[in-house]
Design an enzyme around this catalytic site. Structure first.
Site, PDB file in Angstrom:
ATOM      1  N   GLY A 225       0.856  -1.188   0.000  1.00 53.50           N
ATOM      2  CA  GLY A 225       0.000   0.000   0.000  1.00 53.50           C
ATOM      3  C   GLY A 225       0.890   1.235   0.000  1.00 53.50           C
TER       4      GLY A 225
ATOM      5  N   GLN B 198     -10.585   7.221  -2.047  1.00 49.86           N
ATOM      6  CA  GLN B 198     -11.334   7.961  -3.064  1.00 49.86           C
ATOM      7  C   GLN B 198     -11.140   9.470  -2.980  1.00 49.86           C
ATOM      8  OE1 GLN B 198     -15.445   7.025  -2.576  1.00 49.86           O
ATOM      9  NE2 GLN B 198     -15.182   4.846  -2.876  1.00 49.86           N
ATOM     10  N   GLY B 199     -11.694  10.039  -1.894  1.00 46.30           N
ATOM     11  CA  GLY B 199     -11.916  11.486  -1.820  1.00 46.30           C
ATOM     12  C   GLY B 199     -10.677  12.324  -1.961  1.00 46.30           C
TER      13      GLY B 199
ATOM     14  N   ARG C 141     -15.823  13.303  11.240  1.00 44.33           N
ATOM     15  CA  ARG C 141     -16.458  12.043  10.830  1.00 44.33           C
ATOM     16  C   ARG C 141     -17.091  11.267  11.975  1.00 44.33           C
ATOM     17  NH1 ARG C 141     -12.230   9.457   6.455  1.00 44.33           N
ATOM     18  NH2 ARG C 141     -12.275  11.279   5.110  1.00 44.33           N
TER      19      ARG C 141
HETATM   20  C1  LIG Z   1     -12.877   2.691   0.470  1.00 40.02           C
HETATM   21  C2  LIG Z   1     -11.803   3.502   1.152  1.00 40.02           C
HETATM   22  C3  LIG Z   1     -11.689   4.867   0.884  1.00 40.02           C
HETATM   23  C4  LIG Z   1     -10.685   5.627   1.510  1.00 40.02           C
HETATM   24  N1  LIG Z   1     -10.573   6.966   1.193  1.00 40.02           N
HETATM   25  C5  LIG Z   1      -9.560   7.691   1.744  1.00 40.02           C
HETATM   26  C6  LIG Z   1      -9.352   9.062   1.376  1.00 40.02           C
HETATM   27  O1  LIG Z   1     -10.070   9.620   0.553  1.00 40.02           O
HETATM   28  N2  LIG Z   1      -8.325   9.740   1.947  1.00 40.02           N
HETATM   29  C7  LIG Z   1      -7.487   9.144   2.866  1.00 40.02           C
HETATM   30  O2  LIG Z   1      -6.558   9.811   3.354  1.00 40.02           O
HETATM   31  N3  LIG Z   1      -7.651   7.850   3.226  1.00 40.02           N
HETATM   32  C8  LIG Z   1      -8.654   7.117   2.686  1.00 40.02           C
HETATM   33  N4  LIG Z   1      -8.811   5.800   3.043  1.00 40.02           N
HETATM   34  C9  LIG Z   1      -7.865   5.224   4.017  1.00 40.02           C
HETATM   35  C10 LIG Z   1      -6.545   4.882   3.328  1.00 40.02           C
HETATM   36  O3  LIG Z   1      -6.805   4.186   2.129  1.00 40.02           O
HETATM   37  C11 LIG Z   1      -5.680   4.019   4.250  1.00 40.02           C
HETATM   38  O4  LIG Z   1      -5.508   4.664   5.490  1.00 40.02           O
HETATM   39  C12 LIG Z   1      -4.297   3.790   3.650  1.00 40.02           C
HETATM   40  O5  LIG Z   1      -4.399   3.445   2.297  1.00 40.02           O
HETATM   41  C13 LIG Z   1      -3.567   2.698   4.390  1.00 40.02           C
HETATM   42  O6  LIG Z   1      -2.383   2.399   3.669  1.00 40.02           O
HETATM   43  P1  LIG Z   1      -1.439   1.224   4.120  1.00 40.02           P
HETATM   44  O7  LIG Z   1      -0.296   1.202   3.168  1.00 40.02           O
HETATM   45  O8  LIG Z   1      -1.140   1.387   5.573  1.00 40.02           O
HETATM   46  O9  LIG Z   1      -2.333  -0.117   4.006  1.00 40.02           O
HETATM   47  P2  LIG Z   1      -2.980  -0.805   2.725  1.00 40.02           P
HETATM   48  O10 LIG Z   1      -3.098   0.147   1.609  1.00 40.02           O
HETATM   49  O11 LIG Z   1      -4.213  -1.513   3.166  1.00 40.02           O
HETATM   50  O12 LIG Z   1      -1.899  -1.905   2.312  1.00 40.02           O
HETATM   51  C14 LIG Z   1      -1.739  -3.083   3.057  1.00 40.02           C
HETATM   52  C15 LIG Z   1      -0.807  -4.005   2.297  1.00 40.02           C
HETATM   53  O13 LIG Z   1      -0.385  -5.056   3.167  1.00 40.02           O
HETATM   54  C16 LIG Z   1      -0.474  -6.292   2.484  1.00 40.02           C
HETATM   55  N5  LIG Z   1      -0.623  -7.363   3.487  1.00 40.02           N
HETATM   56  C17 LIG Z   1      -1.517  -7.458   4.500  1.00 40.02           C
HETATM   57  N6  LIG Z   1      -1.308  -8.577   5.211  1.00 40.02           N
HETATM   58  C18 LIG Z   1      -0.248  -9.208   4.632  1.00 40.02           C
HETATM   59  C19 LIG Z   1       0.447 -10.424   4.890  1.00 40.02           C
HETATM   60  N7  LIG Z   1       0.107 -11.243   5.892  1.00 40.02           N
HETATM   61  N8  LIG Z   1       1.482 -10.752   4.077  1.00 40.02           N
HETATM   62  C20 LIG Z   1       1.848  -9.961   3.041  1.00 40.02           C
HETATM   63  N9  LIG Z   1       1.218  -8.805   2.745  1.00 40.02           N
HETATM   64  C21 LIG Z   1       0.190  -8.430   3.535  1.00 40.02           C
HETATM   65  C22 LIG Z   1      -1.669  -6.130   1.561  1.00 40.02           C
HETATM   66  O14 LIG Z   1      -1.627  -7.098   0.527  1.00 40.02           O
HETATM   67  C23 LIG Z   1      -1.427  -4.692   1.076  1.00 40.02           C
HETATM   68  O15 LIG Z   1      -0.485  -4.690   0.028  1.00 40.02           O
HETATM   69  C24 LIG Z   1      -9.804   5.014   2.438  1.00 40.02           C
HETATM   70  C25 LIG Z   1      -9.918   3.647   2.707  1.00 40.02           C
HETATM   71  C26 LIG Z   1     -10.895   2.892   2.070  1.00 40.02           C
HETATM   72  C27 LIG Z   1     -10.985   1.408   2.358  1.00 40.02           C
END
Ligand SMILES: Cc1cc2nc3c(=O)[nH]c(=O)nc-3n(C[C@H](O)[C@H](O)[C@H](O)COP(=O)(O)OP(=O)(O)OC[C@H]3O[C@@H](n4cnc5c(N)ncnc54)[C@H](O)[C@@H]3O)c2cc1C
Length: 317
Positions: free
Chosen positions: A18, A51-52, A280
Site C-alpha cells: 500500500g 477515493q476522496g 467524521r
Molecule cells: C474505500 C476507502 C476509501 C478511503 N478513502 C480515503 C481518502 O479519501 N483519503 C485518505 O486519506 N484515506 C482514505 N482511506 C484510508 C486509506 O486508504 C488508508 O488509510 C491507507 O491506504 C492505508 O495504507 P497502508 O499502506 O497502511 O495499508 P494498505 O493500503 O491496506 O496496504 C496493506 C498491504 O499489506 C499487504 N498485506 C496485508 N497482510 C499481509 C500479509 N500477511 N502478508 C503480506 N502482505 C500483507 C496487503 O496485501 C497490502 O499490500 C480510504 C480507505 C478505504 C478502504
C-alpha cells in the site's frame, strides 16, 4: 530455520504494497536492497481504494497552522501534538514529491484543485481523476518502485510470522500462494506495513486484504500494540442489502451533499454546528442516533442540489 523453507537474504524486507509499504521501500532503497511482499496482487490495498483525497496545506488561501488547528480540533483532545505537527509541516514536501514522481492530481486550469471536506476550515483536499486518488498515488508509487533496480516486489507472498533472535527481529517467514512453497527471508530490518483490520467487522468498506495480519504477527513476536481502540467508522456507505458497502466519499458532503432521515428531514443541525461538515466520528454517531430514533436501517445522502453532469465528472466511480 526449518529444512522445508527456501532461504533468502535482503537488506530490508517490507511487508505490504500500500502507500505506506511502497513509500517506505523507496526510502529504504537509498540504504540497501529491498524486497516488498504483498499477500495479494501488488495493487490490492486500501491505498488503491482511497477515493476522496489527501489533505495538505498547499493552496494560496491556506496555512500550516490552520491545518494543525483543524486536525487537533477534529481529534477532540486525543491527538499527539508532535504527530500532528509532523503531519502538517512535512505534508507539503511529500505531496510535492508525489507530484514530481508523476502523480496527477486534478487541476483547475494550471493550479491544483482543492476540495473542502469535513472538519477542515479551508479547501485543502487534493484529489485525482475525480474520486480515484488512491489508485493514482499507488500507480505513481509502484512506477517509481519498479524503476529502482535493487527494489524488488513479490505478489502473493503471504507473511505468516517474524523470525526473532535474542528478542530482535531478524527476518520473516512467508508462503508463496501461487505454489504453496515456504520461504524464510532474512533481513537487517523488517517494516510491517500491512494496513488495517476493517475486515474483522461484518459491515466494512475495506478490501479483503485488511485483516490485521501485521498486528497479529507483531504481537506473536512480542511487540506491544497501542491505540487499538481507535477505529474509524466512515459515516457514509451504500446501504443496499446484499451489495458490498461501497464507500460514499466524504467529498460528497464537502461538495454540498446533505443527510436526511427516513422522513426526509435534515438532522445534522441537532448534533453539531458544522452540520454535514462536522468531524467524521460526530457524523457517524449522529447517523446511528437518527436511525435508532426513527427505527430505520438507513439514512439518505441527498445530492439533488448538484447536476447529474457535475456528479458524473466529479465522482465517476
Ligand atoms: C474505500 C476507502 C476509501 C478511503 N478513502 C480515503 C481518502 O479519501 N483519503 C485518505 O486519506 N484515506 C482514505 N482511506 C484510508 C486509506 O486508504 C488508508 O488509510 C491507507 O491506504 C492505508 O495504507 P497502508 O499502506 O497502511 O495499508 P494498505 O493500503 O491496506 O496496504 C496493506 C498491504 O499489506 C499487504 N498485506 C496485508 N497482510 C499481509 C500479509 N500477511 N502478508 C503480506 N502482505 C500483507 C496487503 O496485501 C497490502 O499490500 C480510504 C480507505 C478505504 C478502504
Amino acid at each position: 530455520m526449518t529444512n522445508s523453507h527456501k532461504i533468502h537474504h535482503v537488506d530490508y524486507a517490507v511487508v505490504g504494497s500500500g502507500i505506506a509499504g511502497l513509500r517506505g521501500a523507496i526510502e529504504l532503497s537509498a540504504a540497501g536492497n529491498v524486497l516488498v511482499l504483498a499477500k495479494s496482487n501488488l495493487n490490492d490495498s486500501a491505498a488503491a481504494w482511497a477515493q476522496g483525497g489527501i489533505a495538505v496545506a498547499l493552496s494560496d488561501e491556506d496555512e500550516i497552522g490552520l491545518h494543525e488547528q483543524d486536525t487537533v480540533n477534529a481529534g477532540d483532545g486525543l491527538c499527539r501534538p508532535q504527530a500532528v505537527a509532523l503531519l502538517v509541516e512535512e505534508g507539503p514536501k511529500y505531496i510535492s514529491q508525489l507530484i514530481e514522481w508523476g502523480t496527477e492530481f486534478d487541476r483547475a486550469g494550471t493550479k491544483l484543485a482543492f476540495t473542502r471536506e469535513a472538519a477542515h476550515s479551508r479547501s485543502r483536499i487534493l484529489h485525482a481523476h475525480g474520486d480515484s486518488t488512491g489508485r493514482e498515488i499507488s500507480r505513481a508509487l509502484l512506477a517509481r518502485a519498479h524503476s529502482i533496480p535493487h527494489l524488488h516486489l513479490r505478489a502473493h507472498a503471504f507473511t505468516t510470522e517474524l523470525i526473532t533472535e535474542s528478542g530482535r527481529v531478524t527476518g520473516l517467514r512467508f508462503i508463496d500462494e501461487t505454489d504453496g512453497t515456504l520461504h524464510e527471508l532474512h533481513a537487517n530490518a523488517v517494516l510491517l506495513a500491512t494496513g488495517g483490520v476493517g475486515r474483522l467487522y461484518r459491515e466494512t468498506t475495506n478490501p479483503e486484504v485488511a485483516t490485521g495480519d501485521g498486528m497479529g504477527i507483531a504481537y506473536d513476536a512480542g511487540a506491544v500494540l497501542s491505540d487499538m481502540e481507535f477505529m474509524q467508522f466512515h459515516p457514509t456507505a451504500l446501504a443496499i442489502q446484499g451489495a458490498p458497502r461501497f464507500l460514499l466519499s466524504e467529498a460528497l458532503r464537502g461538495e454540498g451533499g446533505v443527510l436526511r432521515n427516513i422522513g426526509l428531514e435534515r438532522f445534522m443541525k441537532k448534533y453539531h454546528e458544522a452540520q454535514e461538515l462536522a468531524p467524521r466520528d460526530v457524523v457517524a454517531r449522529a447517523i446511528v442516533s437518527e436511525m435508532q430514533r426513527t427505527q430505520s436501517t438507513h439514512v439518505y445522502l441527498d445530492m439533488t442540489k448538484k447536476s447529474q453532469e457535475f456528479l458524473k465528472k466529479r465522482f465517476p466511480r
